[in-house]
Design an enzyme around this catalytic site. Structure first.
Site, short mmCIF file in Angstrom:
data_model
loop_
_atom_site.label_atom_id
_atom_site.label_comp_id
_atom_site.label_asym_id
_atom_site.label_seq_id
_atom_site.Cartn_x
_atom_site.Cartn_y
_atom_site.Cartn_z
N LYS A 262 -3.32 7.19 -5.24
CA LYS A 262 -3.21 5.90 -5.96
C LYS A 262 -4.56 5.51 -6.57
CE LYS A 262 -1.79 3.76 -2.20
NZ LYS A 262 -1.65 4.85 -1.22
N ARG B 83 2.82 -3.50 -0.04
CA ARG B 83 3.09 -2.45 0.94
C ARG B 83 4.18 -2.85 1.92
NH1 ARG B 83 -2.37 0.10 0.45
NH2 ARG B 83 -2.38 2.06 1.57
#
Ligand code: B4P
Length: 185
Positions: free
Chosen positions: A14, A89
Site C-alpha cells: 500500500k 481497516r
C-alpha cells in the site's frame, strides 16, 4: 479529481504504491500507519498508545484512529484529491469515513484492493525489518487483516468500484496497472 482507498494485507505494498501514485497524480497521501509512526518518534501520548497496539500487531482502537483521520481529511490539501493508505481497516472506520465524506460533500472514486500470498508478505516484511516486522507479529497482523479488514471490502462492494490488483513483481509494473485503471475512471 480522484479520491481513492488502498486496502490490502500488511506488506501488500500500500505504502509503496501510494508513493508512486502521489508522484504521478499529485494528490494527498494519507497513511494512518505513518501518522502513528510520526507520533511514536515524537513521543506523544497518542504515539505511546499506538505503539502498545502496533508492537503486538493489533489495530489501534477505532476511537483514536477515527478522530485522527477525521481531522486530517478535513485539511485543505485533501480538496485536490486524496488516497487513504491503510484506512479504513474496520467496518466501524468505514462507516465513520462515509459520514465524514458526506459532511464534506466528497465522493470516493474507487478502492484499490492489493493482494498477494501470505508467503510473499512474510518474506517482504522480514526483509523490511521495521519494529513491528517480526514473524509472530506479522502472522497476527495477517490474521487481524482477515478478521477485521477483509469485511471492509464486503461493506463497500455495492457502493464503490473495487479494483483488484495483484501486487507481485516489480513495483513499477504494479503501478502501471493501477495507473491505467485510475486514468479510465
Ligand atoms: P501500515 O503502516 O499501514 O503498514 P503495512 O500494512 O505493514 O504495510 P504496507 O502495505 O504499506 O506495505 P509496504 O508498501 O510498506 O500499518 C502498520 C500498523 O499501524 C498496523 O499493523 C496497525 O497496528 C497500525 N494501523 C495503521 N492504520 C491503522 C488503522 N486504520 N486502524 C488501526 N490501526 C492502524 O511494503 C512492505 C514491504 O514490501 C516494503 O519493504 C516494500 O519495499 C516491499 N514491497 C512492496 N511492494 C513490493 C513488490 N511489488 N515487490 C517486492 N517488494 C515489495
Amino acid at each position: 479529481m480522484i479520491n481513492i482507498i488502498f486496502i490490502g494485507a500488511p506488506g501488500s505494498g500500500k505504502g509503496t504504491q501510494a508513493e508512486l501514485i502521489k508522484r504521478d497524480f499529485n494528490i494527498s497521501h494519507i497513511s494512518t500507519g505513518d501518522m502513528f509512526r510520526e507520533n511514536i518518534s515524537n513521543n506523544t501520548e497518542l504515539g505511546k498508545t499506538a505503539k502498545s497496539f502496533m508492537d503486538k500487531g493489533e489495530l489501534v482502537p477505532d476511537e483514536i484512529t477515527i478522530k485522527m483521520l477525521n481531522e486530517r481529511i478535513s485539511a485543505d490539501d485533501c480538496k485536490k484529491g486524496f488516497m487513504l493508505d491503510g484506512y479504513p481497516r474496520t467496518v466501524e472506520q468505514a462507516k465513520a469515513l462515509d459520514e465524514m465524506l458526506k459532511k464534506l460533500n466528497i465522493k470516493l472514486s474507487a478502492i484499490i484492493h492489493l493482494h498477494t500470498s501470505d508467503e510473499i508478505i512474510i518474506k517482504r516484511l522480514l526483509n523490511r525489518a521495521r519494529a513491528d516486522d517480526n514473524e509472530a507479529t506479522i502472522k497476527n497482523r495477517l490474521q487481524v487483516f482477515k478478521n477485521q479488514s477483509e469485511p471492509v471490502l464486503d461493506y463497500y462492494k455495492s457502493s464503490v468500484k473495487i479494483i483488484k490488483v495483484k501486487s507481485v513483481g516489480n513495483p513499477d509494473d504494479v503501478h502501471a496497472v493501477i495507473s491505467k485503471e485510475l486514468k479510465s475512471l
